[in-house]
Write a protein that holds these residues in place. Structure first.
Motif: not given
Length: 313
Positions: A162-171
Motif C-alpha cells: 500500500a505504501g508503494c502505490m503513491p508512485v504508481v498513482i503519481g505516474w
C-alpha cells in the motif's frame, strides 16, 4: 467595593481552544508524518513520467488527492488498531486511545476522506489514478491492518504494498497508464519497507510483543532480523539501479553512492548483532528515511535536468 470577574469573559477563548484541540485530534488521525513520506515519493514519480516539469496544477491536485487518500487509510487504521495502540507506549497518545475523537466519528471521517480522494482524483487527473487510489486504501485497511498485521511476521513485507502505490498513482496521473519505471520505483519502496519497519520494531520489540503483533523482531533473534535487513537492503539498492536506463548519469551516480552508504550501515548493524553485542537499530531506521528521500530527490532532479542514458547513443 470589590469587582468580581465575569466568568463568561473567557468563554470565547475556551471555545476556540477546544476547536483547535478537536482539529488537532482529527489531523493526528491521518498520521501526517506518513503523508509527508508519501508525498516525497509521489512528486518525483510525476517528474519522471513527464521527463520534465508536469503542470503545477496537476501536481497540486494529485498531492491533494493523495493526502486525502493517505489520511483516509491512516484514520481507518487507527479505528481498527485502537486496542493495539492502547497497549503500545509508542502509540498510546493517539486520539482514539485518549478518547479525543469518538470511534464512530473517526470511522466516518476515514470513509469520507477516502470517497473524497477517489472523486477528486477522478475529476482532476484520470480514472486510473482514482482506481489505484481506492485500491491502495482498501489494501492497507483490509489486507494489511485487518488480516496480515496480527497473523504473520511477514505482515509488513506484503502490507507495505500500500505504501508503494503513491508512485504508481503519481505516474498514472501524468500519463494515464503505468510504465515500467513506475514499477521500478514501486520495487524500491517495496524492498525499503522491511528494513525501515524492522529496524523500528527492533527498538520497540517489547511494545509489539505486549500488543500481540508478530513483527519479525518479536519472533526471531536480532541477528536473524538484521540479516534479513541486509538482504532486503541489497534488493532495494539493486532494484533502484534498474531505473538507470530511464535516467541520466546524475541519478546513476547518486544511486550507487547512496546505495553504498546505506548498505555500509546495515552491514555494520548486522556485524554488531552477529558478534553478540547490542546494536542501535534506530540509526538504520533514521538513515532509511534519509536514503529514500535522497534517492527520490535525485529522481526529481534528474528528471528535470538530465538527459536519459538511452539518449546518449
Amino acid at each position: 467595593m470589590s469587582i468580581t470577574a465575569d466568568p463568561t469573559a473567557d468563554a470565547p477563548q475556551r471555545g476556540l481552544s477546544r476547536i483547535k484541540d478537536v482539529v488537532r485530534a482529527y489531523v493526528a488521525l491521518t498520521k501526517p508524518r506518513i503523508i509527508e513520506q508519501l508525498l516525497v515519493t509521489t512528486i518525483p514519480a510525476m517528474l519522471l513520467a513527464q521527463r520534465g516539469i508536469p503542470s503545477p496544477w496537476l501536481v497540486l491536485w494529485t498531492m491533494v488527492g493523495g493526502t486525502l487518500a493517505a489520511g483516509s487509510a491512516g484514520a481507518l487504521n487507527c479505528v481498527v488498531d485502537a486496542d493495539i495502540d492502547a497497549v503500545m507506549k509508542r502509540t498510546s497518545a493517539r486520539p482514539l486511545v485518549r478518547h479525543q475523537v469518538p470511534v464512530r466519528n473517526a470511522l466516518v471521517f476515514g470513509v469520507v476522506l477516502g470517497v473524497l480522494s477517489c472523486g477528486f482524483l477522478w475529476l482532476t487527473s484520470n480514472w486510473v489514478a482514482a482506481v489505484l487510489c481506492v485500491g491502495a486504501i482498501l489494501f492497507y485497511v483490509f489486507v494489511y491492518t485487518m488480516w496480515l498485521k496480527r497473523r504473520t511476521s511477514q505482515n509488513i513485507v506484503w502490507g507495505g504494498i500500500a505504501g508503494c502505490m503513491p508512485v504508481v498513482i503519481g505516474w498514472s496521473a501524468v500519463t494515464g497508464d503505468v510504465g515500467w519505471p513506475a514499477f521500478v520505483l514501486f520495487g524500491v519502496i517495496f524492498f525499503w519497507t522491511p528494513p525501515h519497519s524492522w529496524a523500528l520494531a527492533m527498538k520497540f520489540r517489547d511494545d509489539y510483543e505486549r500488543a500481540g503483533v508478530p513483527m519479525l523482531p518479536v519472533v526471531l533473534p536480532a541477528r536473524q532480523v538484521s540479516f534479513r535487513i541486509v538482504l532486503y537492503s541489497w534488493a532495494m539498492v539493486l532494484c533502484g539501479l534498474l531505473l538507470v536506463p530511464a535516467t541520466s548519469w546524475i541519478y546513476a551516480v547518486a544511486a550507487v553512492v547512496l546505495g553504498a552508504w546505506f548498505l555500509t550501515a546495515v552491514h555494520r548493524l548486522h556485524n554488531v548483532y552477529r558478534g553478540g553485542e547490542e546494536g542501535k537499530p534506530m540509526k538504520v531506521f533514521h538513515l532509511s528515511n534519509s536514503y529514500l528521500c535522497a534517492v527520490f530527490v535525485m529522481v526529481a532532479v534528474d528528471s528535470a535536468v538530465g538527459l536519459p542514458i538511452t539518449g546518449w547513443f
